[in-house]
Enzyme design. Structure first.
Site, PDB file in Angstrom:
ATOM      1  N   SER A 179      10.758   6.262   9.157  1.00 41.82           N
ATOM      2  CA  SER A 179      10.200   5.913  10.463  1.00 41.82           C
ATOM      3  C   SER A 179      10.626   4.503  10.844  1.00 41.82           C
ATOM      4  CB  SER A 179       8.674   6.001  10.396  1.00 41.82           C
ATOM      5  OG  SER A 179       8.106   5.596  11.616  1.00 41.82           O
TER       6      SER A 179
ATOM      7  N   CYS B   9      -2.648   1.697   8.329  1.00 45.71           N
ATOM      8  CA  CYS B   9      -1.626   0.858   7.732  1.00 45.71           C
ATOM      9  C   CYS B   9      -2.070  -0.599   7.548  1.00 45.71           C
ATOM     10  CB  CYS B   9      -0.425   0.937   8.655  1.00 45.71           C
ATOM     11  SG  CYS B   9       0.988   0.110   8.049  1.00 45.71           S
TER      12      CYS B   9
ATOM     13  N   GLU C 163       0.805  -1.223   0.000  1.00 44.98           N
ATOM     14  CA  GLU C 163       0.000   0.000   0.000  1.00 44.98           C
ATOM     15  C   GLU C 163       0.838   1.273   0.000  1.00 44.98           C
ATOM     16  OE1 GLU C 163      -3.413  -1.996   2.855  1.00 44.98           O
ATOM     17  OE2 GLU C 163      -2.392  -0.188   3.493  1.00 44.98           O
TER      18      GLU C 163
ATOM     19  N   CYS D 172       3.106   8.464   1.717  1.00 47.68           N
ATOM     20  CA  CYS D 172       3.500   7.459   2.701  1.00 47.68           C
ATOM     21  C   CYS D 172       3.802   6.160   1.946  1.00 47.68           C
ATOM     22  CB  CYS D 172       2.363   7.285   3.704  1.00 47.68           C
ATOM     23  SG  CYS D 172       2.715   6.046   4.937  1.00 47.68           S
TER      24      CYS D 172
ATOM     25  N   CYS E 194       4.071  -5.303  16.047  1.00 45.94           N
ATOM     26  CA  CYS E 194       3.591  -4.333  17.037  1.00 45.94           C
ATOM     27  C   CYS E 194       2.092  -4.602  17.203  1.00 45.94           C
ATOM     28  CB  CYS E 194       3.843  -2.906  16.553  1.00 45.94           C
ATOM     29  SG  CYS E 194       5.602  -2.583  16.299  1.00 45.94           S
TER      30      CYS E 194
ATOM     31  N   CYS F 189       5.373  -7.473   7.657  1.00 45.08           N
ATOM     32  CA  CYS F 189       6.361  -6.893   8.575  1.00 45.08           C
ATOM     33  C   CYS F 189       6.716  -7.964   9.598  1.00 45.08           C
ATOM     34  CB  CYS F 189       5.760  -5.669   9.269  1.00 45.08           C
ATOM     35  SG  CYS F 189       6.935  -4.732  10.260  1.00 45.08           S
TER      36      CYS F 189
ATOM     37  N   ASN G 160      -5.657   4.486  15.276  1.00 44.71           N
ATOM     38  CA  ASN G 160      -6.521   4.264  14.128  1.00 44.71           C
ATOM     39  C   ASN G 160      -7.008   2.815  14.233  1.00 44.71           C
ATOM     40  OD1 ASN G 160      -7.649   4.873  11.683  1.00 44.71           O
ATOM     41  ND2 ASN G 160      -5.718   5.477  10.729  1.00 44.71           N
TER      42      ASN G 160
ATOM     43  N   SER H 222       9.059   5.330  16.252  1.00 43.15           N
ATOM     44  CA  SER H 222       7.785   4.869  16.789  1.00 43.15           C
ATOM     45  C   SER H 222       8.004   4.528  18.252  1.00 43.15           C
ATOM     46  CB  SER H 222       7.314   3.640  16.006  1.00 43.15           C
ATOM     47  OG  SER H 222       7.041   4.030  14.693  1.00 43.15           O
ATOM     48  N   PHE H 223       7.801   5.503  19.098  1.00 38.88           N
ATOM     49  CA  PHE H 223       8.190   5.369  20.502  1.00 38.88           C
ATOM     50  C   PHE H 223       7.091   4.689  21.319  1.00 38.88           C
ATOM     51  CE2 PHE H 223      10.118   7.108  24.481  1.00 38.88           C
ATOM     52  CZ  PHE H 223      11.378   6.602  24.261  1.00 38.88           C
ATOM     53  N   HIS H 224       5.952   5.348  21.380  1.00 39.64           N
ATOM     54  CA  HIS H 224       4.693   4.751  21.854  1.00 39.64           C
ATOM     55  C   HIS H 224       4.577   4.347  23.319  1.00 39.64           C
ATOM     56  CE1 HIS H 224       3.843   4.892  17.684  1.00 39.64           C
ATOM     57  NE2 HIS H 224       4.309   3.727  17.340  1.00 39.64           N
TER      58      HIS H 224
ATOM     59  N   CYS I  13      -0.683  -2.458  15.458  1.00 40.49           N
ATOM     60  CA  CYS I  13      -0.505  -2.168  14.026  1.00 40.49           C
ATOM     61  C   CYS I  13      -1.144  -3.270  13.194  1.00 40.49           C
ATOM     62  CB  CYS I  13       0.977  -2.061  13.689  1.00 40.49           C
ATOM     63  SG  CYS I  13       1.276  -1.829  11.935  1.00 40.49           S
TER      64      CYS I  13
ATOM     65  N   GLY J 233       5.843  -2.248   6.710  1.00 41.88           N
ATOM     66  CA  GLY J 233       7.214  -2.740   6.823  1.00 41.88           C
ATOM     67  C   GLY J 233       8.122  -1.885   7.682  1.00 41.88           C
ATOM     68  N   GLU J 234       9.271  -2.441   7.991  1.00 40.33           N
ATOM     69  CA  GLU J 234      10.281  -1.739   8.782  1.00 40.33           C
ATOM     70  C   GLU J 234      11.431  -1.365   7.835  1.00 40.33           C
ATOM     71  OE1 GLU J 234      10.991  -0.334  11.825  1.00 40.33           O
ATOM     72  OE2 GLU J 234      12.889   0.023  10.815  1.00 40.33           O
TER      73      GLU J 234
END
Ligand code: SAH
Length: 373
Positions: free
Chosen positions: A213, A355, A101, A114, A125, A121, A312, A235-237, A128, A181-182
């Site tokens: 990111s 995502c 995507e 984006c 997470c 991935c 989201n 991506s701390f979170h 996600c 993905g990372e």
């Protein structure tokens, strides 16, 4: 894919030096290599031209050689959805039929694309949606660059011959590697793709307008600074290892202290090249005042901004979005401590812009179709 196609080399995604090598192998004389690479590069990345026969300043025999042996292929757009707010979401199909995507987000004075770096991935997470999908593979350089080119096609924003425009006038002015993905687990391809994107005589999007990111692949952070030089988002979170271990499991490998150490050493870190800390707001999990204060003390002395992202949601998610009051309170504490703390407005909610959602939706429909037939 037909036999002829598979024998033809896709020139999109080759770095200047591998394009030069490819042309040499095709028989282009060495003394003409630089000129040929420059010409092709201009047609492909400045003009968006994908038809060798339309490249009017190339010698006929050279066009013939290219046409017989190579292609200019970007990912195929399978689905495009346009939101009420102008957000455009694409599902692309790359080599081997794998789907990924890309999202275009128009904003006041700029437009952000984006981009995905992998199909699936490996990070899992928990909040996600991509983490719920199977890991498939890294995207190739051509699939990464091709996302930008294919969306430029869709937005019809290649300049006509003879015209020039500045990056401020572009619809796609910024690129964020925040899709599926990372990116730091596909380092070489992401780096080579960004080199093409940043090339001043090509797609020409400056390093300051590119943000990579990462969930915190520590060894890749230093390399990104040295070999790409783009901006960084983390991506701390969460503000404790206990919570971060749960929601961003890579934290078990590189914990908060290790990650922050790597960020303090990020090359070029200064006030105009701040690090963005992304922080997804999850109800009653990471959204307390104590979390906000802890976050501020953790990032002390790092030139930073904190991007608060209301969660989201997606079907089956175990989390809820924090309340607007909690989010604004959190934002205020961070702002009062001297860090910008914008709250990201959810975009494209009517078209499943979270995502990985479009891909899941189409796989579901496909399964349904198969079971009906
Ligand atoms: N793997 C990279 C890039 C992809 S995710 C990374 O982790 O940074 C891009 C951003 O979207 C990350 O900050 C991620 O945590 C966030 N994100 C993923 N799913 C989300 C969701 N459902 N709601 C809000 N943000 C989400």
């Amino acid at each position: 894919m037909t036999q002829i196609e598979s024998d033809q080399k896709n020139l999109i995604g080759l770095t200047r030096s591998s394009l030069s090598q490819t042309l040499l192998e095709l028989g282009v004389p060495e003394r003409k290599l630089k000129m040929r690479v420059d010409q092709l590069w201009n047609w492909v990345y400045v003009r968006g031209c994908r038809d060798f026969w339309a490249m009017s300043n190339l010698a006929k025999d050279f066009r013939d050689l290219l046409d017989k042996n190579s292609v200019l292929r970007v990912p195929e757009c399978r689905i495009r959805k346009i939101s009420m707010d102008g957000t455009r979401k694409y599902l692309f199909r790359g080599d081997g039929g794998h789907e990924f995507e890309t999202v275009f987000i128009p904003e006041e004075g700029r437009g952000t694309l984006c981009v995905s770096s992998q199909v699936g991935c490996t990070l899992n997470c928990t909040f996600c949606h991509t983490g719920t999908q199977a890991w498939v593979r890294n995207l190739t350089v051509s699939e990464i660059v091709g996302q930008i080119m294919a969306v430029r096609d869709d937005l019809n924003e290649w300049p006509t011959v003879g015209s020039t425009y500045t990056s401020e006038q572009r619809l796609i002015s910024n690129v964020v590697l925040m899709g599926m993905g990372e990116p730091l687990y596909n380092f070489d391809n992401v780096r080579d793709a960004m080199k093409i994107v940043m090339d001043g005589d090509g797609l020409s999007i400056s390093r300051r307008r590119i943000t990579l990111s990462t969930a915190g692949v520590v060894p890749g952070i230093k390399r990104a600074g040295e070999e790409i030089g783009c901006r960084l988002a983390i991506s701390f979170h969460a503000t404790t290892d206990e919570i971060r271990d749960k929601i961003v499991p890579i934290n078990r490998k590189w914990n908060i202290a290790t990650l922050l150490e790597a960020l303090r050493n990020y090359p070029r870190l200064n006030n105009s090249d701040r690090i963005t800390f992304e922080y997804v707001m999850l109800k009653d999990l990471n959204d307390s005042e104590e979390d906000a204060r802890r976050l501020v003390s953790l990032i002390r002395n790092i030139p930073a901004k904190v991007n608060l992202i209301p969660f989201n949601s997606w079907p089956g998610a175990q989390f809820e979005r924090s309340t607007p009051e909690k989010i604004s309170n959190f934002a205020r504490i961070i702002y009062n401590s001297g860090y910008p703390s914008p709250v990201r407005t959810p975009r494209g909610e009517d078209i499943l812009a979270a995502c990985g959602q479009l891909k899941s939706e189409t796989s579901r429909l496909r399964r349904k179709r198969i079971s009906v037939n």
